[in-house]
Motif scaffolding. Sequence first.
Motif, PDB file in Angstrom:
ATOM      1  N   ALA A 143       0.842  -1.206   0.000  1.00 42.89           N
ATOM      2  CA  ALA A 143       0.000   0.000   0.000  1.00 42.89           C
ATOM      3  C   ALA A 143       0.873   1.251   0.000  1.00 42.89           C
ATOM      4  O   ALA A 143       0.668   2.182  -0.799  1.00 42.89           O
ATOM      5  N   ILE A 144       1.894   1.260   0.867  1.00 45.62           N
ATOM      6  CA  ILE A 144       2.777   2.450   0.953  1.00 45.62           C
ATOM      7  C   ILE A 144       3.523   2.656  -0.366  1.00 45.62           C
ATOM      8  O   ILE A 144       3.574   3.754  -0.916  1.00 45.62           O
ATOM      9  N   GLY A 145       4.075   1.553  -0.879  1.00 40.43           N
ATOM     10  CA  GLY A 145       4.848   1.650  -2.136  1.00 40.43           C
ATOM     11  C   GLY A 145       3.976   2.136  -3.281  1.00 40.43           C
ATOM     12  O   GLY A 145       4.386   3.006  -4.064  1.00 40.43           O
ATOM     13  N   ALA A 146       2.768   1.585  -3.394  1.00 34.40           N
ATOM     14  CA  ALA A 146       1.891   1.977  -4.501  1.00 34.40           C
ATOM     15  C   ALA A 146       1.498   3.450  -4.380  1.00 34.40           C
ATOM     16  O   ALA A 146       1.464   4.185  -5.383  1.00 34.40           O
ATOM     17  N   VAL A 147       1.217   3.901  -3.124  1.00 32.59           N
ATOM     18  CA  VAL A 147       0.868   5.318  -2.925  1.00 32.59           C
ATOM     19  C   VAL A 147       2.062   6.198  -3.308  1.00 32.59           C
ATOM     20  O   VAL A 147       1.922   7.225  -3.990  1.00 32.59           O
ATOM     21  N   GLY A 148       3.256   5.772  -2.875  1.00 34.79           N
ATOM     22  CA  GLY A 148       4.474   6.551  -3.198  1.00 34.79           C
ATOM     23  C   GLY A 148       4.676   6.676  -4.707  1.00 34.79           C
ATOM     24  O   GLY A 148       4.883   7.779  -5.240  1.00 34.79           O
ATOM     25  N   ALA A 149       4.591   5.514  -5.406  1.00 35.06           N
ATOM     26  CA  ALA A 149       4.808   5.541  -6.856  1.00 35.06           C
ATOM     27  C   ALA A 149       3.739   6.380  -7.542  1.00 35.06           C
ATOM     28  O   ALA A 149       4.025   7.179  -8.449  1.00 35.06           O
ATOM     29  N   ALA A 150       2.471   6.222  -7.078  1.00 35.85           N
ATOM     30  CA  ALA A 150       1.377   7.003  -7.679  1.00 35.85           C
ATOM     31  C   ALA A 150       1.590   8.495  -7.430  1.00 35.85           C
ATOM     32  O   ALA A 150       1.366   9.338  -8.320  1.00 35.85           O
ATOM     33  N   SER A 151       2.068   8.861  -6.216  1.00 37.63           N
ATOM     34  CA  SER A 151       2.327  10.277  -5.917  1.00 37.63           C
ATOM     35  C   SER A 151       3.400  10.815  -6.856  1.00 37.63           C
ATOM     36  O   SER A 151       3.324  11.959  -7.346  1.00 37.63           O
ATOM     37  N   GLY A 152       4.425   9.985  -7.094  1.00 36.73           N
ATOM     38  CA  GLY A 152       5.497  10.394  -8.019  1.00 36.73           C
ATOM     39  C   GLY A 152       4.918  10.749  -9.377  1.00 36.73           C
ATOM     40  O   GLY A 152       5.293  11.752  -9.988  1.00 36.73           O
ATOM     41  N   LEU A 153       3.995   9.909  -9.844  1.00 34.89           N
ATOM     42  CA  LEU A 153       3.391  10.175 -11.153  1.00 34.89           C
ATOM     43  C   LEU A 153       2.491  11.410 -11.130  1.00 34.89           C
ATOM     44  O   LEU A 153       2.474  12.206 -12.062  1.00 34.89           O
ATOM     45  N   LEU A 154       1.738  11.538 -10.026  1.00 36.19           N
ATOM     46  CA  LEU A 154       0.797  12.669  -9.939  1.00 36.19           C
ATOM     47  C   LEU A 154       1.524  14.014  -9.846  1.00 36.19           C
ATOM     48  O   LEU A 154       1.051  15.020 -10.362  1.00 36.19           O
ATOM     49  N   LEU A 155       2.668  14.006  -9.145  1.00 36.20           N
ATOM     50  CA  LEU A 155       3.347  15.285  -8.887  1.00 36.20           C
ATOM     51  C   LEU A 155       4.442  15.631  -9.902  1.00 36.20           C
ATOM     52  O   LEU A 155       5.018  16.718  -9.846  1.00 36.20           O
ATOM     53  N   GLN A 156       4.732  14.720 -10.827  1.00 39.38           N
ATOM     54  CA  GLN A 156       5.919  14.971 -11.662  1.00 39.38           C
ATOM     55  C   GLN A 156       5.759  16.158 -12.619  1.00 39.38           C
ATOM     56  O   GLN A 156       6.749  16.723 -13.071  1.00 39.38           O
ATOM     57  N   ASP A 157       4.511  16.560 -12.905  1.00 39.55           N
ATOM     58  CA  ASP A 157       4.335  17.731 -13.773  1.00 39.55           C
ATOM     59  C   ASP A 157       3.823  18.942 -12.998  1.00 39.55           C
ATOM     60  O   ASP A 157       3.324  19.900 -13.599  1.00 39.55           O
ATOM     61  N   ALA A 158       3.937  18.894 -11.658  1.00 35.31           N
ATOM     62  CA  ALA A 158       3.435  20.008 -10.842  1.00 35.31           C
ATOM     63  C   ALA A 158       4.212  21.284 -11.173  1.00 35.31           C
ATOM     64  O   ALA A 158       5.359  21.230 -11.622  1.00 35.31           O
ATOM     65  N   ARG A 159       3.522  22.439 -11.008  1.00 42.26           N
ATOM     66  CA  ARG A 159       4.197  23.701 -11.345  1.00 42.26           C
ATOM     67  C   ARG A 159       5.317  24.007 -10.364  1.00 42.26           C
ATOM     68  O   ARG A 159       6.377  24.482 -10.736  1.00 42.26           O
ATOM     69  N   SER A 160       5.021  23.709  -9.063  1.00 40.92           N
ATOM     70  CA  SER A 160       6.005  24.043  -8.037  1.00 40.92           C
ATOM     71  C   SER A 160       7.166  23.047  -8.053  1.00 40.92           C
ATOM     72  O   SER A 160       6.978  21.833  -8.161  1.00 40.92           O
ATOM     73  N   ARG A 161       8.357  23.598  -7.974  1.00 41.64           N
ATOM     74  CA  ARG A 161       9.550  22.753  -8.009  1.00 41.64           C
ATOM     75  C   ARG A 161       9.588  21.831  -6.791  1.00 41.64           C
ATOM     76  O   ARG A 161       9.999  20.673  -6.865  1.00 41.64           O
ATOM     77  N   ARG A 162       9.095  22.400  -5.655  1.00 40.33           N
ATOM     78  CA  ARG A 162       9.120  21.617  -4.409  1.00 40.33           C
ATOM     79  C   ARG A 162       8.222  20.397  -4.520  1.00 40.33           C
ATOM     80  O   ARG A 162       8.572  19.302  -4.071  1.00 40.33           O
ATOM     81  N   LEU A 163       7.025  20.603  -5.123  1.00 49.83           N
ATOM     82  CA  LEU A 163       6.091  19.476  -5.263  1.00 49.83           C
ATOM     83  C   LEU A 163       6.688  18.405  -6.172  1.00 49.83           C
ATOM     84  O   LEU A 163       6.544  17.210  -5.927  1.00 49.83           O
ATOM     85  N   ARG A 164       7.365  18.861  -7.226  1.00 42.59           N
ATOM     86  CA  ARG A 164       7.985  17.889  -8.136  1.00 42.59           C
ATOM     87  C   ARG A 164       9.039  17.084  -7.391  1.00 42.59           C
ATOM     88  O   ARG A 164       9.138  15.870  -7.534  1.00 42.59           O
ATOM     89  N   LEU A 165       9.780  17.796  -6.538  1.00 42.29           N
ATOM     90  CA  LEU A 165      10.821  17.120  -5.741  1.00 42.29           C
ATOM     91  C   LEU A 165      10.187  16.132  -4.775  1.00 42.29           C
ATOM     92  O   LEU A 165      10.670  14.995  -4.603  1.00 42.29           O
ATOM     93  N   LEU A 166       9.058  16.556  -4.176  1.00 40.38           N
ATOM     94  CA  LEU A 166       8.354  15.674  -3.232  1.00 40.38           C
ATOM     95  C   LEU A 166       7.897  14.401  -3.941  1.00 40.38           C
ATOM     96  O   LEU A 166       8.042  13.282  -3.413  1.00 40.38           O
ATOM     97  N   GLY A 167       7.388  14.531  -5.161  1.00 42.05           N
ATOM     98  CA  GLY A 167       6.953  13.381  -5.967  1.00 42.05           C
ATOM     99  C   GLY A 167       8.122  12.440  -6.203  1.00 42.05           C
ATOM    100  O   GLY A 167       7.985  11.209  -6.088  1.00 42.05           O
ATOM    101  N   ALA A 168       9.305  13.028  -6.563  1.00 40.19           N
ATOM    102  CA  ALA A 168      10.473  12.190  -6.835  1.00 40.19           C
ATOM    103  C   ALA A 168      10.890  11.440  -5.572  1.00 40.19           C
ATOM    104  O   ALA A 168      11.233  10.236  -5.624  1.00 40.19           O
ATOM    105  N   VAL A 169      10.828  12.137  -4.418  1.00 35.27           N
ATOM    106  CA  VAL A 169      11.211  11.486  -3.148  1.00 35.27           C
ATOM    107  C   VAL A 169      10.238  10.347  -2.836  1.00 35.27           C
ATOM    108  O   VAL A 169      10.641   9.242  -2.410  1.00 35.27           O
ATOM    109  N   ALA A 170       8.927  10.579  -3.087  1.00 39.60           N
ATOM    110  CA  ALA A 170       7.919   9.542  -2.820  1.00 39.60           C
ATOM    111  C   ALA A 170       8.179   8.311  -3.678  1.00 39.60           C
ATOM    112  O   ALA A 170       8.112   7.163  -3.196  1.00 39.60           O
TER     113      ALA A 170
END
Length: 720
Positions: A143-170
Motif C-alpha cells: 500500500a505504501i509503495g503503490a501510494v508513493g509511486a502514484a504520488s510520483g506520477l501525480l506530482l511529476q508535472d506540478a508547477r512548483s519545483r518543491r512538489l515535483r521534488l516531493l513526488g520524486a522522493v515519494a
Amino acid sequence: MVEAERSKLPYAAPSRTMSAAARARRIARACGVFGTGVSLTVLAGWWFDVPAMRRLLPGHAPMVVLSALATLMLGMALLFAARRESARLSRRVGRCLAGAAAAIALGGGLQYAIPGSFRLDDWVQRLVFAPLAPGSGMALATAIGAVGAASGLLLQDARSRRLRLLGAVAALFAFVVAAVGGLGYAYGLGAFHQGGPFSRMALVTALTLGTLSLGVLLSRPNRPWVTSVLGGGDAGTLTRHLMPATVLAPLFLGLLQLHAVRAGLLEAETGTALLVIVLALWLAGLTTRLARSVERRAVADRQLRDALQGMNEALEQRVAERTRELAEAQDALVQAQKMEAIGQLTGGVAHDFNNLLTIIHSSVDFLRRPNLSEERRTRYMDAVSDTVERASKLTAQLLAFARRQSLRPEVFDARERLAGVASMLDSLTGARIRIVREMPESPCFVRADPTQFETALVNLVVNARDAMAGEGTLTIALSCGRTKPPIRGHAGSPNDFVVVAATDTGSGIAKERLTQIFEPFFTTKEVGKGTGLGLSQVIGFAKQSGGDVDVASVVGRGSTFTLYLPQAEAGAGEEKAVPEPDGQPLEQADRCILVVEDNIEIGAFCTQILHDLGYGTVLTQTAEAALAEIEAVPFRFDAVFSDVVMPGMGGIELAKRLRELHPELPVVLTSGYSHVLASDHAHGFEFVRKPYSAEQVGKVLRAAIARKPKVRMAPADAPV
Ligand SMILES: Nc1ncnc2c1ncn2[C@@H]1O[C@H](COP(=O)(O)OP(=O)(O)OP(=O)(O)O)[C@@H](O)[C@H]1O
Ligand SMILES: [Mg+2]
C-alpha cells in the motif's frame, strides 16, 4: 587521433548516440510494460484459477487481486506518462490512472490505519474468486509503495519545483520499500515479512512495484540526475561502470555471508567480520581503479592538449606562410600596376612629344628652303615657338604631377584671385553654363604658387564644363579656416586650410574610376580633346603645396572636386617679385658670364645665346672646374649661370660655396628637373626653368647683375 585516444579510456562513452532522455524514456516504458504485463497475468491467474500465474515465481506467495489492480493502474499510468510527446489528454488519462492506483492502495491500507475496519482486499477477492486465505491480503508495504509511486506520477508535472521534488522522493521511497521487501526474500529474512511495514509483501509484488517505481523515477528524463546517470558523457559512463560494482557486489557478498553462516560454514561474528574485510578490500580496489582511470584520463587530456597545441602551432605557421605569400603576391601586383602606369605615362609622353616634334621638324624643313616668303617664314617661326611653348607646358604638367615642379609660393588672397580669373572662367565655360560663386565675407589668404593655383582652377572648370556637355550649373565655393579630412587613406590635418570646392551637375564619375582619374594620361575624352594631364596637375600642385584634392561624385548627378591649400596669415612671408632693373642700360659687352653645363650641346647653345645678348662667356662642364676658373682670376666674372644636376658637386653646392667665398658674385641656376629645387625652390638663388628662351635668360641675368655690389677690382678678360 583524438577519437583513438578517447576509445582507450576505461570508461569510454558508449558508441550509441542515443540521448540520455531517450534512453530514460525507453527504460520507463519498459518498466510500465513489465508492471502491466505482470499485473494482467496475475489477474488472469485469479480469473482462470491458474495458481502458477498468480504467483509467477514458484514456491512463493501469490499477488493478491487488489495489489494486482493497483500495479495494473500504475503500469498503465506509467505508459502514458513516459510517452515521448504526451499530449494533454494522455497526461490527464495518466494522472487519472495514477489517482486510481493511489485510491486502491489507500483503500487497501485502511485496515492498517483503523484496525477492524472494512477490508477492501478481502471484498475484491470475493468478487473474483473466493475469500482471502488467512494471513494474506494487500501488505502495508505494498500500500505504501503503490501510494508513493502514484504520488510520483501525480506530482511529476506540478508547477512548483518543491512538489515535483516531493513526488520524486515519494517514488524513490516506494522503490526502497519494494527493494527491501524483495531483498528479504533473497536473504531469507523472515523478519522482513512477518512484521513491520514490509510484512507479507509477495516477492512478485515487490519485484513489480520496485520496477514500476524505477520507471516512475525515469519517466521525466530532464531531471539532472537522470541526465548524469544515463547521459553519454563521462559522468554517465562512469556511473554506469561503477554502479554494479558498488551496489550489486555488496548485496551479493552479504547474501553469500548469510548462507555461509546458515549452513554452519562460518560463525555469525566471523562471517560479519569477513564481510566487512572483503567489502573494505572491494571498496579499496574500486577506489584504486577509479584513481587509475582518472589518472589515465588526465594523461589522455594532456596528450589531447599537446596535440591541439601542435595543431595550433602548425596552423599559425600556415597562416604566417599564407600571409607572406599574400604579401608577395600583393607586391607583385603593385609592381605590375607600376609597370602599367609607367607604360601608360611613357606612351603618353612619347605620343604627345612626337606630335609636337613633327610640327617642329616640318617647320624647320620649310624654314631651310630658300626663297621663302617673309610671311611664310614668320608663320613657321611662330609654329615652332608655339609648339615649344606647348611642349614646355606638357613637361610642366608632368613635373606638377610628379610634385617636382619649381613652385614660387606666395601669400595671396584666394578670393581676390578667383575674382581676377572670373571673366576668363566665364568665357571658358560658355553662356549655357551658369557659374555660381560662393565667396566668404573676409579675405582668404593662402600660401601657394598663384600661377599654378589659377591653372588648377582652369583645369577643374574645364573638366566640369566637359562633364556637363556645355549645359548646367557650376558652383565654385571658397571657404577658409577648414581642417583637412583623411583623403584616400592619407591622414587628415587639424591645421587651417583654404578650400575651393567646384561642384558641377554633370555626368559624374563611376566609383571604380575615382582614383584613376588623377593618373597622368588617364582620359575618357575623345582623341585630341583631352590629354589626361589636367587632374594630374591639380593633385601634384595641391600635394606639393601641402594640401590635397578630394572628389565626391554620383553618376548621373554630378561631381564635387575639393581643393585644400594651407591657409596663411595676411602678408606672411610674401615673396617680392624681382624688380626690373631700371635706370641706365648696362654695358653688357663688358660683362662676362661663367656658364656651367655638363651637356655639351646645351652649353654651346647657351653661350651662343649669351653672345647674341652681348655677353662674354666662359664655359665649364663641372662645378669643380668652374670653381677653379673663378679662383684663377678673382672678379673676372659678373655672374655664374649654372645647371643644377651635374656629375660631381652639382649646381646648388657650387652656388652655396660661391655664396661663402664670393658673396658679391651673382649665381643664376637653371634646371628642367630637380627634386632639390622643388623641395626648397629658392635657396636664395635666382632660377630659370628649362626650357628657357634667350629673353628669359637675358632678363634674369640683367636683374642679377644689377643687384650686384659694385666691387669689381679688375676688368673682365676677353670672352672665350
Ligand atoms: N568634373 C568631372 N566630371 C566627370 N568626370 C570628370 C570630371 N573631372 C574629370 N573627370 C574625368 O577624369 C578624367 C581625367 O581628367 P583630366 O582633367 O586629368 O584629363 P582630361 O580632362 O581628360 O584631359 P586634359 O585635362 O588633360 O585636357 C576625364 O577624362 C574625365 O573622365
Ligand atoms: Mg581636364
